[in-house]
Scaffold this motif. Structure first.
Motif, PDB file in Angstrom:
ATOM      1  N   ASP A  85      55.549  69.409  21.455  1.00  0.00           N
ATOM      2  CA  ASP A  85      55.153  70.143  20.260  1.00  0.00           C
ATOM      3  C   ASP A  85      54.913  71.586  20.701  1.00  0.00           C
ATOM      4  N   LYS A  86      55.853  72.458  20.424  1.00  0.00           N
ATOM      5  CA  LYS A  86      55.790  73.823  20.934  1.00  0.00           C
ATOM      6  C   LYS A  86      54.670  74.651  20.311  1.00  0.00           C
ATOM      7  N   SER A  87      54.040  74.145  19.272  1.00  0.00           N
ATOM      8  CA  SER A  87      52.919  74.868  18.668  1.00  0.00           C
ATOM      9  C   SER A  87      51.603  74.576  19.376  1.00  0.00           C
ATOM     10  N   ARG A  88      51.627  73.647  20.358  1.00  0.00           N
ATOM     11  CA  ARG A  88      50.393  73.264  21.061  1.00  0.00           C
ATOM     12  C   ARG A  88      50.665  73.242  22.569  1.00  0.00           C
ATOM     13  N   VAL A  89      50.690  74.438  23.166  1.00  0.00           N
ATOM     14  CA  VAL A  89      50.959  74.586  24.598  1.00  0.00           C
ATOM     15  C   VAL A  89      49.770  75.283  25.260  1.00  0.00           C
ATOM     16  N   VAL A  90      49.294  74.709  26.344  1.00  0.00           N
ATOM     17  CA  VAL A  90      48.139  75.231  27.087  1.00  0.00           C
ATOM     18  C   VAL A  90      48.513  75.380  28.552  1.00  0.00           C
ATOM     19  N   LEU A  91      48.074  76.470  29.164  1.00  0.00           N
ATOM     20  CA  LEU A  91      48.174  76.631  30.617  1.00  0.00           C
ATOM     21  C   LEU A  91      46.827  76.291  31.238  1.00  0.00           C
ATOM     22  N   SER A  92      46.852  75.634  32.393  1.00  0.00           N
ATOM     23  CA  SER A  92      45.626  75.263  33.089  1.00  0.00           C
ATOM     24  C   SER A  92      45.843  75.424  34.580  1.00  0.00           C
ATOM     25  N   GLY A  93      44.907  76.077  35.266  1.00  0.00           N
ATOM     26  CA  GLY A  93      45.058  76.276  36.699  1.00  0.00           C
ATOM     27  C   GLY A  93      43.720  76.344  37.407  1.00  0.00           C
ATOM     28  N   THR A  94      43.739  76.044  38.693  1.00  0.00           N
ATOM     29  CA  THR A  94      42.532  76.017  39.506  1.00  0.00           C
ATOM     30  C   THR A  94      42.631  77.027  40.638  1.00  0.00           C
ATOM     31  N   SER A  95      41.551  77.785  40.855  1.00  0.00           N
ATOM     32  CA  SER A  95      41.447  78.713  41.979  1.00  0.00           C
ATOM     33  C   SER A  95      42.582  79.736  41.932  1.00  0.00           C
ATOM     34  N   ALA A  96      43.459  79.763  42.942  1.00  0.00           N
ATOM     35  CA  ALA A  96      44.610  80.669  42.887  1.00  0.00           C
ATOM     36  C   ALA A  96      45.482  80.353  41.679  1.00  0.00           C
ATOM     37  N   GLY A  97      45.599  79.054  41.350  1.00  0.00           N
ATOM     38  CA  GLY A  97      46.342  78.665  40.157  1.00  0.00           C
ATOM     39  C   GLY A  97      45.690  79.182  38.894  1.00  0.00           C
ATOM     40  N   GLY A  98      44.356  79.248  38.884  1.00  0.00           N
ATOM     41  CA  GLY A  98      43.649  79.837  37.750  1.00  0.00           C
ATOM     42  C   GLY A  98      43.960  81.311  37.610  1.00  0.00           C
ATOM     43  N   ASN A  99      44.034  82.000  38.738  1.00  0.00           N
ATOM     44  CA  ASN A  99      44.424  83.404  38.731  1.00  0.00           C
ATOM     45  C   ASN A  99      45.821  83.567  38.139  1.00  0.00           C
ATOM     46  N   LEU A 100      46.747  82.719  38.569  1.00  0.00           N
ATOM     47  CA  LEU A 100      48.135  82.831  38.117  1.00  0.00           C
ATOM     48  C   LEU A 100      48.265  82.557  36.617  1.00  0.00           C
ATOM     49  N   VAL A 101      47.575  81.533  36.113  1.00  0.00           N
ATOM     50  CA  VAL A 101      47.745  81.218  34.687  1.00  0.00           C
ATOM     51  C   VAL A 101      47.021  82.218  33.797  1.00  0.00           C
ATOM     52  N   LEU A 102      45.877  82.730  34.242  1.00  0.00           N
ATOM     53  CA  LEU A 102      45.165  83.725  33.432  1.00  0.00           C
ATOM     54  C   LEU A 102      45.927  85.039  33.380  1.00  0.00           C
ATOM     55  N   GLY A 103      46.690  85.330  34.422  1.00  0.00           N
ATOM     56  CA  GLY A 103      47.575  86.484  34.374  1.00  0.00           C
ATOM     57  C   GLY A 103      48.804  86.202  33.537  1.00  0.00           C
ATOM     58  N   ALA A 104      49.428  85.027  33.758  1.00  0.00           N
ATOM     59  CA  ALA A 104      50.655  84.678  33.037  1.00  0.00           C
ATOM     60  C   ALA A 104      50.415  84.570  31.537  1.00  0.00           C
ATOM     61  N   ALA A 105      49.225  84.140  31.148  1.00  0.00           N
ATOM     62  CA  ALA A 105      48.918  84.007  29.724  1.00  0.00           C
ATOM     63  C   ALA A 105      48.941  85.351  29.009  1.00  0.00           C
ATOM     64  N   GLN A 106      48.818  86.444  29.770  1.00  0.00           N
ATOM     65  CA  GLN A 106      48.859  87.788  29.188  1.00  0.00           C
ATOM     66  C   GLN A 106      50.263  88.389  29.226  1.00  0.00           C
ATOM     67  N   ASP A 107      51.205  87.661  29.788  1.00  0.00           N
ATOM     68  CA  ASP A 107      52.572  88.144  29.915  1.00  0.00           C
ATOM     69  C   ASP A 107      53.270  88.111  28.553  1.00  0.00           C
ATOM     70  N   ALA A 108      53.954  89.188  28.203  1.00  0.00           N
ATOM     71  CA  ALA A 108      54.615  89.276  26.898  1.00  0.00           C
ATOM     72  C   ALA A 108      55.642  88.170  26.693  1.00  0.00           C
ATOM     73  N   ARG A 109      56.194  87.651  27.791  1.00  0.00           N
ATOM     74  CA  ARG A 109      57.180  86.574  27.672  1.00  0.00           C
ATOM     75  C   ARG A 109      56.552  85.242  27.276  1.00  0.00           C
ATOM     76  N   LEU A 110      55.227  85.103  27.489  1.00  0.00           N
ATOM     77  CA  LEU A 110      54.559  83.828  27.253  1.00  0.00           C
ATOM     78  C   LEU A 110      53.495  83.868  26.169  1.00  0.00           C
ATOM     79  N   ARG A 111      52.853  85.016  26.013  1.00  0.00           N
ATOM     80  CA  ARG A 111      51.626  85.076  25.212  1.00  0.00           C
ATOM     81  C   ARG A 111      51.733  84.370  23.871  1.00  0.00           C
TER      82      ARG A 111
END
Length: 320
Positions: A135-161
């Motif tokens: 269901d493309k209307s319900r997509v969540v990113l989740s990451g831990t530690s370095a992975g948390g850094n990567l997803v919190l940055g990626a979530a701000q990316d214009a390609r994904l936001r």
């Protein structure tokens, strides 16, 4: 040309990945296995993605499912998607969603922004995978530690936001500008060791490109530097760990988000959970010298997993 440090970390990764291959194998961990393993972007050092479906999934009743993309931690240097199998299995079954654990190129062989771009590219590929009932209307990113850094940055990316409804960071590194001494000084009890502390500055240097130093305020490195509430998805859950050197900065990011969310759209939510009495990566390291402390650690892991699953159910608009 690899130097001694490159070879050292290649050897460490080999040891860590071999251990994960054994401990997360079907004969030692039969209850946390993925339904399938898929390759979305394959190249040296990147492991295949691990795909989890709810074990009680009724495809007729729920032809489409929400999607959670998990990004593991490891200081940008070690681990592979299998390290997240217990959490991924729990979230898939208890939040009734697809969970795909992904990998990314590791430092020092792969400097920033290689890992970041791997996360963005694989996330886009997974969302558009016609073989998964997403269901493309319900997509969540989740990451831990370095992975948390990567997803919190990626979530701000214009390609994904605009493709994301939520973001979850667990003990995330959110401000790479703060050095180890600054981060360690924020911990409530200096007598409790933090295994990252003495190595953090060195690891950060190995992750960054010394020949072409990036701007440390770049949100791809320091996601706390977002400029508006609209830079991040509607729903945000940040999880801090009391004795973790990253806890203070994660709470600072929550406070900033909360201020910008207050008085805004009722469809937005920002939550902060703090795990009491534990240290960074507590979910992966059993305590062997105290039965009582180990029991408390296990209980804390179970509670954290449960809290994330409950948050996902709220975000996905399931009955809690």
């Amino acid at each position: 040309m690899w130097d001694l440090e490159h070879w050292r970390w290649a050897a460490i990764r080999t040891i860590v990945n071999t251990r994960l291959y054994i401990t997360r194998s079907s004969w030692l961990a039969p209850t946390t296995q993925p339904e399938q393993v898929k390759i979305y972007r394959s190249w040296l050092y990147v492991y295949p993605c691990r795909v989890f479906l709810p074990q009680d999934h009724d495809s007729q009743a729920h032809p489409k499912l929400p999607l959670v993309i998990r990004v593991h931690g490891g200081g940008f240097m070690v681990n592979n998607p299998a390290v997240d199998d217990p959490l991924a299995r729990h979230l898939s079954d208890n939040a009734h969603c697809i969970v795909v654990s992904i990998d990314y190129g590791k430092a020092p062989q792969n400097k920033f922004p290689t890992g970041y771009e791997d996360v963005v590219a694989q996330t886009l590929a997974i969302i558009d995978d016609p073989e998964l009932p997403i269901d493309k209307s319900r997509v969540v990113l989740s990451g831990t530690s370095a992975g948390g850094n990567l997803v919190l940055g990626a979530a701000q990316d214009a390609r994904l936001r605009d493709k994301l409804i939520g973001i979850n960071g667990v003990c995330p590194l959110v401000d790479i500008e703060r050095d180890a001494a600054t981060k360690m000084a924020t911990r409530p009890d200096p007598s409790i060791p933090d295994f990252i502390g003495d190595t953090y500055d060195g690891i950060a240097k190995l992750y960054l490109d010394g020949a072409n130093p990036p701007n440390l305020r770049d949100v791809r490195l320091s996601p706390i530097n977002f400029t508006s509430r609209q830079d991040l998805p509607a729903h945000v859950l940040l999880v801090g760990v009391e004795h973790d050197m990253f806890c203070r900065e994660a709470q600072d990011m929550f406070d900033k988000l909360k201020r910008l969310t207050q008085g805004g759209n009722d469809s937005e939510s920002v939550e902060w959970h703090k795990v009491a009495g534990q240290v960074h990566a507590f979910e992966n390291f059993p305590i062997k010298d105290s039965v009582e402390k180990e029991q408390k650690r296990v209980e804390a892991v179970e509670q954290m997993y449960s809290d994330i699953a409950k948050w996902l159910r709220r975000v996905f608009a399931y009955n809690v």
